[in-house]
Design an enzyme around this catalytic site. Sequence first.
Site, mmCIF file in Angstrom:
data_model
loop_
_atom_site.group_PDB
_atom_site.id
_atom_site.type_symbol
_atom_site.label_atom_id
_atom_site.label_comp_id
_atom_site.label_asym_id
_atom_site.label_seq_id
_atom_site.Cartn_x
_atom_site.Cartn_y
_atom_site.Cartn_z
ATOM 1 C CG ASP A 32 -3.758 8.620 8.069
ATOM 2 O OD1 ASP A 32 -3.663 7.405 8.317
ATOM 3 O OD2 ASP A 32 -4.088 9.076 6.962
ATOM 4 C CD GLU A 90 -2.887 -0.563 2.536
ATOM 5 O OE1 GLU A 90 -2.680 0.431 3.256
ATOM 6 O OE2 GLU A 90 -3.668 -1.470 2.837
#
EC number: 4.2.1.20
Lengths: 405, 278
Positions: free
Chosen positions: B61, B50
């Site tokens: 995040d 990824e």
Amino acid sequence: MNIAKPNSYRSGPDERGHFGIFGGRFVAETLMPLILDLEKAYTEAKADPAFQAEMDGYLKNYVGRPSPLYFAERLTEHLGGAKIYLKREELNHTGSHKVNNVLGQIMLARRMGKKRIIAETGAGQHGVATATLCARFGLECIVYMGAVDVERQQPNVIRMEMLGATVMPVQSGTRTLKDAMNEALRDWVTNVHNTFYCIGTVAGPHPYPMLVRDFQSIIGNETKAQMQEIEGRLPDSLVACIGGGSNAMGLFHPFLDDPSVEIFGVEAAGHGLTQLHAASIAGGRPGVLHGNRTYLLMDADGQIQDAHSISAGLDYPGIGPEHSWLHEIGRVNYLSATDDEALAAFQLLSKLEGIIPALEPAHAIAKVMELAPKLPKDHLMVVNLSGRGDKDVPQVGDILKGKSK
Amino acid sequence: MTTRIDTRFAELKKQGRSAFVTFLMAGDPDPATSLEIIKALPKAGADVIEIGMPFTDPMADGPSIQAAGLRALKAGMTLKKTLELVRGFRKDDNATPIVLMGYYNPIYIYGVDKFLVDAKSAGVDGLIIVDLPPEEDEELCLPAMKAGLNFIRLATPTTDDKRLPAVLANTSGFVYYVSITGITGAAAADSSAVSEAVARIKRHTKLPVCVGFGIRTPETARSIASHANGAVVGTALVDALKSSLDAEGRATAKTVNAVAELTASLAQGVRGAQQAAE
């Protein structure tokens, strides 16, 4: 722009939360179930007369509504044109329009059984309103605020802490409102099971832009009735400042389908539109951030750019999605005022009317100074005085001292 | 249509083991080092890679990945250069699946149709876009499927049985189960809760289920991999990268190895696990 005019400007959003191409629900999957729950809770509350009755009671006796519609005689004389009325939202409990929306959202949070409230704040007005109602209803309150704003809005930080809220200074990014919103979203993703996110403006994922607008529409509804009583007719124009745009949407929305009423939103042009500013419509384009598609300040690669305004409450690189739609469809005219223009308006209103405005509505006053002199004396203009300037007194004092040196 | 992701999971199934999925930010700490790191991953044991598309405002995040994105942006990373990075990787590796992960705005500004064409031709296999729930499928998910790219959806602890079918409807490649409610790099996932959640998702789909968020050590990776078809590690790798940088945040001679070594030890953890029964 060749967009077909709708039959009504007041029917949005559609069932998926869109105003034209704007709005929507661009959030992490973790939040989706809660956002759908909130939409359902709001739909049920709207249909429940007891909810409205309870709100009306608090609006009258706790917030102090209706707020006056005041004829600013000296300002009118000074500018020598349109008859200027001020909608006195700064007289609300907590000192701004923010309390109207927070009351609504806190009532919803209580209906949903949420005991922990989070909020983001720029100038601190939304934070103070949230801290106040959390104190009133005994709810835990956490307010995210950019570290830069914590510095320049000390009086409001102290107020929030006195009210029992925890103020979390945000050190990431530009350390202003945008980053406070990111941190609030992170908190919400982490504590979604027990936490209600009280958003302070007409932005974010659907249903927030709609429900904040609905809770703020009391401003325009009162204005309509008050103007009818004082002058026997509708106003000819409305002016309000725009960061996210909740005070403006609250004033504008009830008038959107009255074609005789001209509407002006005033963005923060900061140091000027070719330099650092916070005017998303004048200097941005449509993009996706914080749960909605709307006009944003960004670079060619879609990275969000820093906004700047002398007013912490307008210092945000986006705007509510309904404003973006009203701009594209041409119903509202979006103008902008610089830091210096807002400062001049701040001083003028203070000296002429004995009203110290917040730096946010000083941007609206700045455009009134430009628009009003060109208009006939029977033109009725309403300006939303969305907040009072107590919080800005130390900051403006420092700037004026520096200038006089 | 069979994609590299489908092929890779079919192979792993034959071998009876789970996938080790790595996440790193494109262009962190600079575009050239980033390419070297990505190239080193398959040899170190990454089965699926990824790659984060840097964004100024990554709302889901934690601080580590946010800082990685800002390092990359400061080093001049763009979405276009992220696609070049993938193209560079594909010169030597035509088998390892590459999944781009990030937020929608940079893609929206790039132009969805142009992005899909360019991503496909660069060798991208799938997309994970954090802020596009099924309610916004028309934006990118449906066009991506049409373009032959997998659209990998996140399922979370708040995604209940009623909502799962909507989440899975247009998902392909694999399902990414976010093992905690929270941001990347937060508390470790509870292994038994994960096992239950994976079983629940598998009642609704035949797709492989990979689990991420909160996996930092070979032990946790092994335990998660024994309950799922894959374990995803991001923040721990990003932290290893960061600790190899000099005081100004620039790459050093240690940077590529720091990531490769941790990848190898995590991969061993995953390989030590038996794949979850179908």
